[in-house]
Design a protein around this motif. Structure first.
Motif, short mmCIF file in Angstrom:
data_model
loop_
_atom_site.label_atom_id
_atom_site.label_comp_id
_atom_site.label_asym_id
_atom_site.label_seq_id
_atom_site.Cartn_x
_atom_site.Cartn_y
_atom_site.Cartn_z
N LEU A 293 -8.22 9.64 -9.31
CA LEU A 293 -7.25 10.69 -9.58
C LEU A 293 -5.97 10.13 -10.18
O LEU A 293 -5.40 10.71 -11.12
CB LEU A 293 -6.94 11.44 -8.28
N ARG A 294 -5.55 8.98 -9.68
CA ARG A 294 -4.33 8.36 -10.22
C ARG A 294 -4.50 8.00 -11.68
O ARG A 294 -3.58 8.16 -12.48
CB ARG A 294 -4.00 7.11 -9.41
N ASP A 295 -5.70 7.50 -12.05
CA ASP A 295 -5.94 7.12 -13.44
C ASP A 295 -6.01 8.33 -14.36
O ASP A 295 -5.59 8.27 -15.52
CB ASP A 295 -7.23 6.30 -13.54
N VAL A 296 -6.56 9.43 -13.86
CA VAL A 296 -6.57 10.68 -14.64
C VAL A 296 -5.13 11.11 -14.89
O VAL A 296 -4.76 11.50 -16.01
CB VAL A 296 -7.34 11.79 -13.89
N ALA A 297 -4.30 11.06 -13.85
CA ALA A 297 -2.90 11.44 -13.99
C ALA A 297 -2.18 10.53 -14.98
O ALA A 297 -1.40 10.99 -15.81
CB ALA A 297 -2.20 11.39 -12.62
N ALA A 298 -2.46 9.22 -14.90
CA ALA A 298 -1.83 8.28 -15.83
C ALA A 298 -2.21 8.58 -17.27
O ALA A 298 -1.38 8.49 -18.19
CB ALA A 298 -2.23 6.85 -15.46
N HIS A 299 -3.47 8.94 -17.50
CA HIS A 299 -3.94 9.27 -18.85
C HIS A 299 -3.17 10.47 -19.40
O HIS A 299 -2.78 10.50 -20.58
CB HIS A 299 -5.43 9.58 -18.83
N GLY B 183 0.82 -1.21 0.00
CA GLY B 183 0.00 0.00 0.00
C GLY B 183 0.85 1.26 0.00
O GLY B 183 0.55 2.23 -0.71
N LEU B 184 1.94 1.24 0.78
CA LEU B 184 2.84 2.40 0.81
C LEU B 184 3.52 2.59 -0.54
O LEU B 184 3.66 3.72 -1.02
CB LEU B 184 3.89 2.21 1.90
N ARG B 185 3.94 1.48 -1.16
CA ARG B 185 4.57 1.58 -2.47
C ARG B 185 3.60 2.13 -3.50
O ARG B 185 3.96 2.97 -4.33
CB ARG B 185 5.07 0.20 -2.91
N GLU B 186 2.37 1.65 -3.46
CA GLU B 186 1.37 2.12 -4.41
C GLU B 186 1.06 3.59 -4.18
O GLU B 186 0.89 4.36 -5.15
CB GLU B 186 0.09 1.29 -4.27
N ALA B 187 1.02 4.00 -2.93
CA ALA B 187 0.77 5.41 -2.62
C ALA B 187 1.90 6.29 -3.16
O ALA B 187 1.65 7.37 -3.70
CB ALA B 187 0.62 5.59 -1.11
N LEU B 188 3.13 5.81 -3.01
CA LEU B 188 4.27 6.58 -3.52
C LEU B 188 4.23 6.67 -5.04
O LEU B 188 4.52 7.72 -5.63
CB LEU B 188 5.58 5.93 -3.06
N ARG B 189 3.88 5.55 -5.70
CA ARG B 189 3.78 5.55 -7.17
C ARG B 189 2.68 6.51 -7.62
O ARG B 189 2.86 7.26 -8.60
CB ARG B 189 3.51 4.14 -7.69
N SER B 190 1.55 6.48 -6.93
CA SER B 190 0.44 7.37 -7.29
C SER B 190 0.84 8.83 -7.10
O SER B 190 0.54 9.68 -7.94
CB SER B 190 -0.79 7.04 -6.45
N ARG B 191 1.51 9.10 -5.98
CA ARG B 191 1.92 10.48 -5.69
C ARG B 191 2.89 10.97 -6.77
O ARG B 191 2.79 12.12 -7.23
CB ARG B 191 2.58 10.52 -4.32
N HIS B 192 3.81 10.11 -7.17
CA HIS B 192 4.77 10.50 -8.21
C HIS B 192 4.05 10.75 -9.54
O HIS B 192 4.33 11.75 -10.22
CB HIS B 192 5.81 9.39 -8.39
#
Length: 246
Positions: free
Chosen positions: A213-219, A169-178
């Motif tokens: 929000l993460r998916d919007v950023a990825a797009h 979860g922490l790794r995913e949060a860091l990836r999303s934040r980046h």
């Protein structure tokens, strides 16, 4: 096994489980170590509570276990399915004569499984994660001592799964934040926004499209542009924009 040997075994086991890098690796190591830790166990599997079932087959030491665990998932019955429902421990001494799960037991007997021991998996906060499923080819393979050993092992295993999920979860949060930060930077550059305005555009896009929000950023990062028209997404329409071709 004397007390010193047992203590050394579980010390090594804890270090081994906590050294795994993600949940799938942790689960696979759990089933491999279970066969070593619990006398009488020939095969082992883990079933986890999930969206589709309370006992989703997650890891196994071989195809026989995978079939047995998948049958519990498909039939909605079986000892580990029941363990994942009511947080209880179940033992089957002979699958050919046990009548508690009339559809599942005969099917696994055909696979060569005679004895079954299912114990619950709990994390450090006592949340029920699923069940550890131990199988044997011999009738009456699991004794009271084996049950005690399985419960101790399951306590270590449940804790390891909990840690693994927390780390993931922490790794995913860091990836999303980046990812969100990169998308903000692209919006700042393309539309001459401030960082706060760029985040507001992302948030509005997420809300309007019902997209994470993460998916919007990825797009934006992958495609280089917003999903819709930027003018429609900027709060209050007071953010200076340049054209897509500008």
């Amino acid at each position: 096994m004397n007390q010193d040997e047992r203590a050394a075994l579980y010390a090594d086991l804890s270090r081994d489980l906590l050294a795994q890098k993600d949940e799938p690796l942790t689960l696979q190591r759990i089933v491999e170590l279970a066969v070593q830790a619990v006398p009488g166990c020939d095969w082992a599997g883990v079933s986890l509570r999930g969206d589709r079932s309370v006992a989703e087959a997650a890891a196994s030491t071989g195809p026989v276990v995978h079939q047995a665990d998948r049958l519990q998932q498909e039939l909605d019955e079986g000892p580990c399915h029941q363990s994942s429902l009511d947080n209880e421990t179940y033992i089957i001494s002979d699958t050919r004569s046990d009548r508690r799960w009339p559809r599942w037991s005969p099917r696994v007997a055909e696979l060569g499984i005679r004895s079954v021991l299912s114990v619950q998996l709990l994390d450090s906060e006592d949340e029920l994660l699923g069940a550890l499923n131990l199988y044997a080819s011999q009738v009456g393979a699991f004794s009271r001592n084996d049950l005690d050993e399985a419960l101790v092992f399951a306590a270590h295993a449940g804790g390891a799964i909990g840690v693994s999920r927390e780390v993931s979860g922490l790794r995913e949060a860091l990836r999303s934040r980046h990812l969100i930060g990169v998308a903000q930077g692209m919006l700042v550059q393309r539309y001459d926004l401030t960082v706060d305005q760029a985040f507001a555009v992302l948030a509005r896009q997420s809300q309007e499209s019902n997209t994470k929000l993460r998916d919007v950023a990825a797009h934006i990062v992958e495609g280089g542009r917003l999903m819709g028209h930027p003018e429609d997404l900027v709060p209050d329409g007071d953010v200076p924009l340049v054209s897509e071709t500008g």
